[in-house]
Write an enzyme that holds these catalytic residues in place. Structure first.
Site, PDB file in Angstrom:
ATOM      1  N   SER A  33       0.702  -1.018  -0.224  1.00 23.76           N
ATOM      2  CA  SER A  33      -0.237   0.148  -0.138  1.00 23.76           C
ATOM      3  C   SER A  33       0.593   1.139  -0.128  1.00 23.76           C
ATOM      4  O   SER A  33       1.233   1.618  -0.934  1.00 23.76           O
ATOM      5  CB  SER A  33      -0.583   0.111   1.297  1.00 23.76           C
ATOM      6  OG  SER A  33      -2.019   0.725   1.350  1.00 23.76           O
TER       7      SER A  33
ATOM      8  N   ASP B 202      -3.912  -5.019   5.705  1.00 15.72           N
ATOM      9  CA  ASP B 202      -4.817  -6.193   4.787  1.00 15.72           C
ATOM     10  C   ASP B 202      -3.817  -6.679   4.400  1.00 15.72           C
ATOM     11  O   ASP B 202      -2.260  -6.318   4.294  1.00 15.72           O
ATOM     12  CB  ASP B 202      -5.411  -4.684   3.338  1.00 15.72           C
ATOM     13  CG  ASP B 202      -5.022  -5.828   2.252  1.00 15.72           C
ATOM     14  OD1 ASP B 202      -6.225  -6.793   2.564  1.00 15.72           O
ATOM     15  OD2 ASP B 202      -5.520  -5.609   0.983  1.00 15.72           O
TER      16      ASP B 202
ATOM     17  N   HIS C 144      -2.368  -0.782  -3.087  1.00 15.88           N
ATOM     18  CA  HIS C 144      -4.004  -0.157  -2.734  1.00 15.88           C
ATOM     19  C   HIS C 144      -3.315   0.918  -3.735  1.00 15.88           C
ATOM     20  O   HIS C 144      -2.084   1.901  -3.626  1.00 15.88           O
ATOM     21  CB  HIS C 144      -3.606   0.307  -1.475  1.00 15.88           C
ATOM     22  CG  HIS C 144      -4.032  -1.397  -0.382  1.00 15.88           C
ATOM     23  ND1 HIS C 144      -3.930  -1.649   0.468  1.00 15.88           N
ATOM     24  CD2 HIS C 144      -4.696  -2.464  -1.715  1.00 15.88           C
ATOM     25  CE1 HIS C 144      -4.694  -2.591   0.942  1.00 15.88           C
ATOM     26  NE2 HIS C 144      -4.944  -3.142  -0.513  1.00 15.88           N
TER      27      HIS C 144
END
Length: 336
Positions: free
Chosen positions: A159, A279, A186
């Protein structure tokens, strides 16, 4: 601090930032030279940086700021592809933390969503402690337990801070990698095609957006497209799904890793890199239980030690970024 040469966009960004109680505009500048000169006095918590600026552009400004006064930088990009997108990705490699879409105007249909994303990214990134990092001396690479399945796929997730970390990791792996890579990064959906194109230009492997129903190819990095979960079905084919976000994320690293635990009977290696949130952690837990393997980037090299910390707590081996590629290569050779 806002750095934007367009008076209209600078005014719009000031309005967007000013409408969020978490944020205050310290100053706004039309050139990077003015911003860099004022930086030691203003010491902003976060910088909104345009890329295409007169004089010193946003890319060079990012390099200079990260070298002299490390400050969280959010790139505001007007283009999703082509040269501007490449410059935005290079700014991430130079130390910027994220890239978001530039607002067009109050009357634009996507204005509310774009403004919300700008405010969210600036607020989040203002809390990130950015420092000039030195890579630690390379210790001996630890060996994971032997009772694990040889991987038939590599699963990468990242991310905040992901693009430069992924470029560094993939750049240290061979072009003829004998396993396919499935990647969740992400990023705003509109940026994903440009991100995949940029990554393809800076790493030795082939990089492309994943396509539903295709079989992952060794030596190819299959990138999750914007706003769709990337998963593996029985038989190893790629499946793209648009059901709800998992932990607020779509694509979700957890969905990808969990699907590999089932579809490949655990025969996969997951690598969780820098990023906010958790995540991927639940996926790591499921993969390890199925006999798979997992690595998390160590805190010493992570821009944001959120996702990798959660993955490490779930059982992933923790390694500094520059030791992950040698570890992956060793696992691949051992599987051969």
């Amino acid at each position: 601090m806002i750095v934007e040469d367009s008076t209209v966009v600078r005014t719009l960004l000031t309005h967007i930032v000013g409408s969020d109680p978490r944020l205050t505009v310290a100053a706004s500048f039309a050139t990077a030279e003015e911003a860099i000169e004022a930086l030691p006095v203003l010491r902003p918590d976060v910088i909104s940086m345009d890329i295409r600026l007169p004089g010193i552009d946003g890319l060079e400004a990012t390099r200079q700021i990260m070298a002299s006064h490390p400050t969280p930088i959010v790139v505001i990009s007007a283009s999703m592809d082509g040269g501007a997108m490449g410059d935005s990705m290079d700014a991430l490699r130079a130390g910027a933390l994220s890239v978001v879409e530039k607002p067009v105007g109050l009357g634009d249909a996507a204005y509310a969503q774009v403004a919300h994303e700008i405010r969210t990214q600036l607020a989040i990134m203002s809390e990130v402690a950015v420092v000039r990092r030195r890579m630690p001396a390379a210790p001996k690479i630890p060996v994971q337990p032997v009772r694990q399945r040889a991987p038939s796929a590599l699963l990468f997730a990242a991310s905040t801070g992901g693009p430069p970390a992924l470029a560094r990791l993939l750049g240290a792996l061979p072009a003829d990698l004998p396993l396919p890579v499935l990647l969740v990064q992400h990023m705003g959906a509109s940026f994903m095609a440009g991100f995949a194109s940029w990554l393809d230009s800076v790493v030795p492997q082939r990089v492309e957006l994943a396509r539903n129903g295709e079989m992952p190819t060794p030596g190819t990095v299959h990138v999750a497209p914007g706003d769709a979960h990337l998963t593996l079905a029985r038989g190893g084919t790629i499946r793209l799904a648009t059901d709800g976000p998992v932990g607020g994320q779509r694509p979700s690293a957890t969905r990808l890793i969990e699907s590999a635990a089932v579809a490949l009977d655990g025969a996969a290696l997951a690598v969780v890199l820098t990023g906010m949130g958790e995540d991927g952690a639940a996926g790591v837990r499921a993969l390890l239980a199925a006999g798979g393997q997992a690595v998390a980037e160590d805190a010493s090299t992570s821009i944001v030690y959120g996702m990798p910390a959660a993955a490490h707590r779930a059982g992933a081996l923790s390694l500094p970024l520059d030791l992950i590629a040698p570890h992956v290569r060793r696992i691949v050779e051992r599987a051969r």
